[in-house]
Scaffold this motif. Sequence first.
Motif, PDB file in Angstrom:
ATOM      1  N   SER A   1      38.277 -93.141 -33.457  1.00  0.00           N
ATOM      2  CA  SER A   1      38.768 -91.858 -33.940  1.00  0.00           C
ATOM      3  C   SER A   1      40.257 -91.977 -34.233  1.00  0.00           C
ATOM      4  O   SER A   1      40.930 -92.858 -33.713  1.00  0.00           O
ATOM      5  N   GLY A   2      40.752 -91.063 -35.073  1.00  0.00           N
ATOM      6  CA  GLY A   2      42.181 -91.021 -35.345  1.00  0.00           C
ATOM      7  C   GLY A   2      42.536 -90.966 -36.807  1.00  0.00           C
ATOM      8  O   GLY A   2      43.662 -90.623 -37.161  1.00  0.00           O
ATOM      9  N   GLY A   3      41.602 -91.332 -37.686  1.00  0.00           N
ATOM     10  CA  GLY A   3      41.874 -91.276 -39.111  1.00  0.00           C
ATOM     11  C   GLY A   3      42.431 -92.572 -39.658  1.00  0.00           C
ATOM     12  O   GLY A   3      42.842 -93.474 -38.925  1.00  0.00           O
ATOM     13  N   ALA A   4      42.443 -92.654 -40.991  1.00  0.00           N
ATOM     14  CA  ALA A   4      42.815 -93.886 -41.671  1.00  0.00           C
ATOM     15  C   ALA A   4      44.254 -94.305 -41.386  1.00  0.00           C
ATOM     16  O   ALA A   4      44.542 -95.494 -41.227  1.00  0.00           O
TER      17      ALA A   4
ATOM     18  N   LYS B   1      32.135 -89.841 -28.143  1.00  0.00           N
ATOM     19  CA  LYS B   1      32.412 -89.678 -29.575  1.00  0.00           C
ATOM     20  C   LYS B   1      31.628 -88.504 -30.149  1.00  0.00           C
ATOM     21  O   LYS B   1      32.142 -87.735 -30.973  1.00  0.00           O
ATOM     22  N   ILE B   2      30.386 -88.334 -29.713  1.00  0.00           N
ATOM     23  CA  ILE B   2      29.578 -87.201 -30.162  1.00  0.00           C
ATOM     24  C   ILE B   2      30.264 -85.879 -29.791  1.00  0.00           C
ATOM     25  O   ILE B   2      30.333 -84.938 -30.596  1.00  0.00           O
ATOM     26  N   ILE B   3      30.807 -85.807 -28.576  1.00  0.00           N
ATOM     27  CA  ILE B   3      31.487 -84.577 -28.157  1.00  0.00           C
ATOM     28  C   ILE B   3      32.765 -84.370 -28.976  1.00  0.00           C
ATOM     29  O   ILE B   3      33.101 -83.242 -29.363  1.00  0.00           O
ATOM     30  N   ASN B   4      33.478 -85.453 -29.253  1.00  0.00           N
ATOM     31  CA  ASN B   4      34.651 -85.348 -30.127  1.00  0.00           C
ATOM     32  C   ASN B   4      34.263 -84.789 -31.492  1.00  0.00           C
ATOM     33  O   ASN B   4      34.957 -83.927 -32.053  1.00  0.00           O
ATOM     34  N   GLN B   5      33.141 -85.260 -32.032  1.00  0.00           N
ATOM     35  CA  GLN B   5      32.710 -84.798 -33.349  1.00  0.00           C
ATOM     36  C   GLN B   5      32.242 -83.351 -33.312  1.00  0.00           C
ATOM     37  O   GLN B   5      32.399 -82.624 -34.299  1.00  0.00           O
TER      38      GLN B   5
ATOM     39  N   VAL C   1      32.346 -84.359 -46.470  1.00  0.00           N
ATOM     40  CA  VAL C   1      31.462 -83.295 -45.977  1.00  0.00           C
ATOM     41  C   VAL C   1      30.218 -83.887 -45.338  1.00  0.00           C
ATOM     42  O   VAL C   1      29.786 -83.470 -44.248  1.00  0.00           O
ATOM     43  N   ASP C   2      29.602 -84.876 -45.989  1.00  0.00           N
ATOM     44  CA  ASP C   2      28.361 -85.429 -45.467  1.00  0.00           C
ATOM     45  C   ASP C   2      28.527 -86.179 -44.151  1.00  0.00           C
ATOM     46  O   ASP C   2      27.542 -86.384 -43.434  1.00  0.00           O
ATOM     47  N   ILE C   3      29.755 -86.593 -43.819  1.00  0.00           N
ATOM     48  CA  ILE C   3      29.972 -87.187 -42.495  1.00  0.00           C
ATOM     49  C   ILE C   3      29.650 -86.164 -41.411  1.00  0.00           C
ATOM     50  O   ILE C   3      29.011 -86.486 -40.397  1.00  0.00           O
ATOM     51  N   PHE C   4      30.038 -84.911 -41.636  1.00  0.00           N
ATOM     52  CA  PHE C   4      29.769 -83.904 -40.611  1.00  0.00           C
ATOM     53  C   PHE C   4      28.346 -83.361 -40.703  1.00  0.00           C
ATOM     54  O   PHE C   4      27.827 -82.836 -39.704  1.00  0.00           O
ATOM     55  N   VAL C   5      27.691 -83.476 -41.848  1.00  0.00           N
ATOM     56  CA  VAL C   5      26.255 -83.219 -41.877  1.00  0.00           C
ATOM     57  C   VAL C   5      25.570 -84.200 -40.927  1.00  0.00           C
ATOM     58  O   VAL C   5      24.722 -83.819 -40.107  1.00  0.00           O
ATOM     59  N   LYS C   6      25.969 -85.467 -41.015  1.00  0.00           N
ATOM     60  CA  LYS C   6      25.399 -86.493 -40.139  1.00  0.00           C
ATOM     61  C   LYS C   6      25.808 -86.296 -38.680  1.00  0.00           C
ATOM     62  O   LYS C   6      24.964 -86.253 -37.775  1.00  0.00           O
ATOM     63  N   ASP C   7      27.117 -86.196 -38.439  1.00  0.00           N
ATOM     64  CA  ASP C   7      27.605 -86.230 -37.060  1.00  0.00           C
ATOM     65  C   ASP C   7      27.218 -84.986 -36.272  1.00  0.00           C
ATOM     66  O   ASP C   7      26.836 -85.077 -35.098  1.00  0.00           O
ATOM     67  N   LEU C   8      27.305 -83.808 -36.893  1.00  0.00           N
ATOM     68  CA  LEU C   8      26.859 -82.608 -36.179  1.00  0.00           C
ATOM     69  C   LEU C   8      25.344 -82.623 -36.000  1.00  0.00           C
ATOM     70  O   LEU C   8      24.830 -82.067 -35.027  1.00  0.00           O
TER      71      LEU C   8
END
Length: 296
Positions: A123-126, A173-177, A236-243
Amino acid sequence: MNQNIGLIGLGAMGMGMAGSLRRAGYRVHVCDVRTEVAQAFAADGGVACATPSDVAQACEVLISVVVNAAQTEAVLFGEGGAAAALKPGSVFVMCSTVAPNWSIELEQRLAERNLLYLDAPISGGAARAASGEMTMMTAGRPDAYAKAGQVLDAMAGKVYRLGDRAGNGSKIKIINQLLAGVHIAAAAEAMALGLREGVDAAALYEVITHSAGNSWMFENRMEHVLAGDYTSRSAVDIFVKDLGLVLDTARASKFPLPLSATAHQMFMQASTAGHAHEDDSAVIKIFPGISLPAKG
């Protein structure tokens, strides 16, 4: 230092991680489905490989920074996969956001091949990946840390060791997301209401970022909205997946997550409306009757 390290997946995070390893003095062997990206990295120092198997043959620590479990499966067990080519005792470092139970099972599958495993979401971004300041949430056997610990420290500012078996890294990581997705959705809702009420968007941003209602996600993502720039840093689709993974994890124990469920619906609505590959701040586009700032 002349240790060979492998890294597969040169996306926004993986490219920065590979650069951090190169700065630390490692000889970095890389592979990406976009061969030109791997070759561009190697042109500045490193080795571009055609397949995960080619990377695995050269390295005893292999880092995977692909999107999801399916891509990780392909890296390891698909055509030209790494699992068959890794030497016994090698370490596979899995940095994707996946279902915790899948990660636990992967550790067992690799152990059957005499391979070590670290459950190591990031986590943390690019920007933080590129500067070596990202966060790693890791779990695995002590002998995996003994072989790969210095490699982790070369890539991250914070390396959390969360257990001696796989699972806890992916769980945290799931809780972070969960928090990240809910915070982005809430930030978008707040900005949308402000626009609907005729508040100046820049003034709203200035006030909120200096008030108790601020969050890191509001400050970061609503800056994209103000700029009218939906170039994907995290889609957007990253959060479709992660959530979705968040909800699947909770569903298994019948644990209610009403805010996560609502945020997931918002990201799915944005995705099906045509914004799947835009920046996740584009979730604000689902709100009707507002005029968003234009790209400057």
